[in-house]
Design a protein around this motif. Structure first.
Motif, PDB file in Angstrom:
ATOM      1  N   THR A  73       3.377   4.153   5.848  1.00  0.00           N
ATOM      2  CA  THR A  73       2.923   4.509   7.184  1.00  0.00           C
ATOM      3  C   THR A  73       3.358   5.902   7.623  1.00  0.00           C
ATOM      4  O   THR A  73       2.890   6.400   8.636  1.00  0.00           O
ATOM      5  CB  THR A  73       3.458   3.496   8.221  1.00  0.00           C
ATOM      6  OG1 THR A  73       4.890   3.506   8.168  1.00  0.00           O
ATOM      7  CG2 THR A  73       2.936   2.096   7.935  1.00  0.00           C
ATOM      8  N   LYS A  74       4.294   6.519   6.863  1.00  0.00           N
ATOM      9  CA  LYS A  74       4.762   7.860   7.217  1.00  0.00           C
ATOM     10  C   LYS A  74       5.184   8.596   5.951  1.00  0.00           C
ATOM     11  O   LYS A  74       5.398   7.994   4.901  1.00  0.00           O
ATOM     12  CB  LYS A  74       5.917   7.804   8.209  1.00  0.00           C
ATOM     13  CG  LYS A  74       7.151   7.109   7.681  1.00  0.00           C
ATOM     14  CD  LYS A  74       8.226   7.042   8.737  1.00  0.00           C
ATOM     15  CE  LYS A  74       9.481   6.376   8.161  1.00  0.00           C
ATOM     16  NZ  LYS A  74      10.565   6.354   9.131  1.00  0.00           N
ATOM     17  N   SER A  75       5.320   9.895   6.072  1.00  0.00           N
ATOM     18  CA  SER A  75       5.706  10.737   4.944  1.00  0.00           C
ATOM     19  C   SER A  75       7.205  10.617   4.679  1.00  0.00           C
ATOM     20  O   SER A  75       7.993  10.345   5.589  1.00  0.00           O
ATOM     21  CB  SER A  75       5.347  12.193   5.234  1.00  0.00           C
ATOM     22  OG  SER A  75       3.959  12.315   5.450  1.00  0.00           O
ATOM     23  N   HIS A  76       7.591  10.819   3.421  1.00  0.00           N
ATOM     24  CA  HIS A  76       8.985  10.753   2.992  1.00  0.00           C
ATOM     25  C   HIS A  76       9.279  11.993   2.147  1.00  0.00           C
ATOM     26  O   HIS A  76       8.366  12.684   1.711  1.00  0.00           O
ATOM     27  CB  HIS A  76       9.228   9.481   2.172  1.00  0.00           C
ATOM     28  CG  HIS A  76       9.100   8.225   2.977  1.00  0.00           C
ATOM     29  ND1 HIS A  76      10.149   7.664   3.648  1.00  0.00           N
ATOM     30  CD2 HIS A  76       8.035   7.429   3.234  1.00  0.00           C
ATOM     31  CE1 HIS A  76       9.751   6.567   4.268  1.00  0.00           C
ATOM     32  NE2 HIS A  76       8.456   6.410   4.040  1.00  0.00           N
ATOM     33  N   ARG A  79      -7.450  11.560   9.687  1.00  0.00           N
ATOM     34  CA  ARG A  79      -6.346  12.418   9.263  1.00  0.00           C
ATOM     35  C   ARG A  79      -6.287  12.357   7.741  1.00  0.00           C
ATOM     36  O   ARG A  79      -6.428  11.285   7.149  1.00  0.00           O
ATOM     37  CB  ARG A  79      -5.028  11.949   9.869  1.00  0.00           C
ATOM     38  CG  ARG A  79      -5.006  12.149  11.395  1.00  0.00           C
ATOM     39  CD  ARG A  79      -3.704  11.678  11.967  1.00  0.00           C
ATOM     40  NE  ARG A  79      -3.691  10.210  11.873  1.00  0.00           N
ATOM     41  CZ  ARG A  79      -2.634   9.453  12.107  1.00  0.00           C
ATOM     42  NH1 ARG A  79      -1.492  10.002  12.419  1.00  0.00           N
ATOM     43  NH2 ARG A  79      -2.703   8.151  12.013  1.00  0.00           N
ATOM     44  N   GLY A  96      -2.890  10.383   7.415  1.00  0.00           N
ATOM     45  CA  GLY A  96      -1.894  11.344   7.870  1.00  0.00           C
ATOM     46  C   GLY A  96      -0.633  11.402   7.022  1.00  0.00           C
ATOM     47  O   GLY A  96       0.241  12.220   7.268  1.00  0.00           O
ATOM     48  N   VAL A  97      -0.532  10.559   6.000  1.00  0.00           N
ATOM     49  CA  VAL A  97       0.669  10.501   5.174  1.00  0.00           C
ATOM     50  C   VAL A  97       0.578  11.537   4.048  1.00  0.00           C
ATOM     51  O   VAL A  97      -0.480  11.739   3.468  1.00  0.00           O
ATOM     52  CB  VAL A  97       0.857   9.089   4.581  1.00  0.00           C
ATOM     53  CG1 VAL A  97       1.947   9.065   3.528  1.00  0.00           C
ATOM     54  CG2 VAL A  97       1.154   8.086   5.682  1.00  0.00           C
ATOM     55  N   THR A  98       1.691  12.173   3.752  1.00  0.00           N
ATOM     56  CA  THR A  98       1.807  13.057   2.594  1.00  0.00           C
ATOM     57  C   THR A  98       2.775  12.418   1.614  1.00  0.00           C
ATOM     58  O   THR A  98       3.918  12.120   1.967  1.00  0.00           O
ATOM     59  CB  THR A  98       2.332  14.445   2.996  1.00  0.00           C
ATOM     60  OG1 THR A  98       1.379  15.058   3.873  1.00  0.00           O
ATOM     61  CG2 THR A  98       2.538  15.337   1.787  1.00  0.00           C
ATOM     62  N   THR A 135       9.730   1.530   3.067  1.00  0.00           N
ATOM     63  CA  THR A 135      10.971   2.238   3.352  1.00  0.00           C
ATOM     64  C   THR A 135      11.466   2.841   2.046  1.00  0.00           C
ATOM     65  O   THR A 135      11.080   2.407   0.956  1.00  0.00           O
ATOM     66  CB  THR A 135      12.059   1.306   3.920  1.00  0.00           C
ATOM     67  OG1 THR A 135      12.283   0.235   2.995  1.00  0.00           O
ATOM     68  CG2 THR A 135      11.648   0.735   5.260  1.00  0.00           C
ATOM     69  N   PRO A 137       6.499  -2.329   6.485  1.00  0.00           N
ATOM     70  CA  PRO A 137       6.123  -0.965   6.131  1.00  0.00           C
ATOM     71  C   PRO A 137       7.080  -0.409   5.074  1.00  0.00           C
ATOM     72  O   PRO A 137       8.236  -0.838   4.981  1.00  0.00           O
ATOM     73  CB  PRO A 137       6.248  -0.197   7.439  1.00  0.00           C
ATOM     74  CG  PRO A 137       7.285  -0.939   8.207  1.00  0.00           C
ATOM     75  CD  PRO A 137       7.110  -2.384   7.816  1.00  0.00           C
TER      76      PRO A 137
END
Length: 99
Positions: free
Chosen positions: A46-49, A11, A30-32, A61, A59
């Protein structure tokens, strides 16, 4: 089940304009990283913000956020880091790699 097989789950990572990433930070697949995001040193994203997020931890924040209205105004005026450094006579390469 063997943890290593011949399946690759690829990704893309997307890094938008004016993002700062601290040393040894990890950005997972996969992160933007949206415009104006700041990632602290050693953070594991680990994730998009949202745009202008200030991220830290494992992870990662959201520990703060930038004033995006003021940020976009400065960008529109050309008053961002790379432009200021170039006006001081430094090329992009020297800004990114001071060797």
């Amino acid at each position: 089940m063997v943890p290593y097989d011949e399946v690759d789950l690829l990704r893309p990572v997307t890094i938008e304009r004016f993002v700062w990433v601290g040393m040894r930070a990890m950005i997972l697949p996969g992160v933007t990283l949206r415009e104006g995001t700041i990632v602290g040193a050693g953070a594991v994203v680990t994730k998009s913000h949202p745009a202008g997020a200030i991220l830290g931890g494992n992870p990662a924040t959201q520990i703060g956020s930038r004033d995006m209205e003021a940020f976009r105004e400065l960008v529109a005026q050309g008053r961002h880091y790379l432009v200021l450094k170039q006006k001081q006579g430094l090329r992009k390469r020297e800004v990114l790699d001071p060797r």
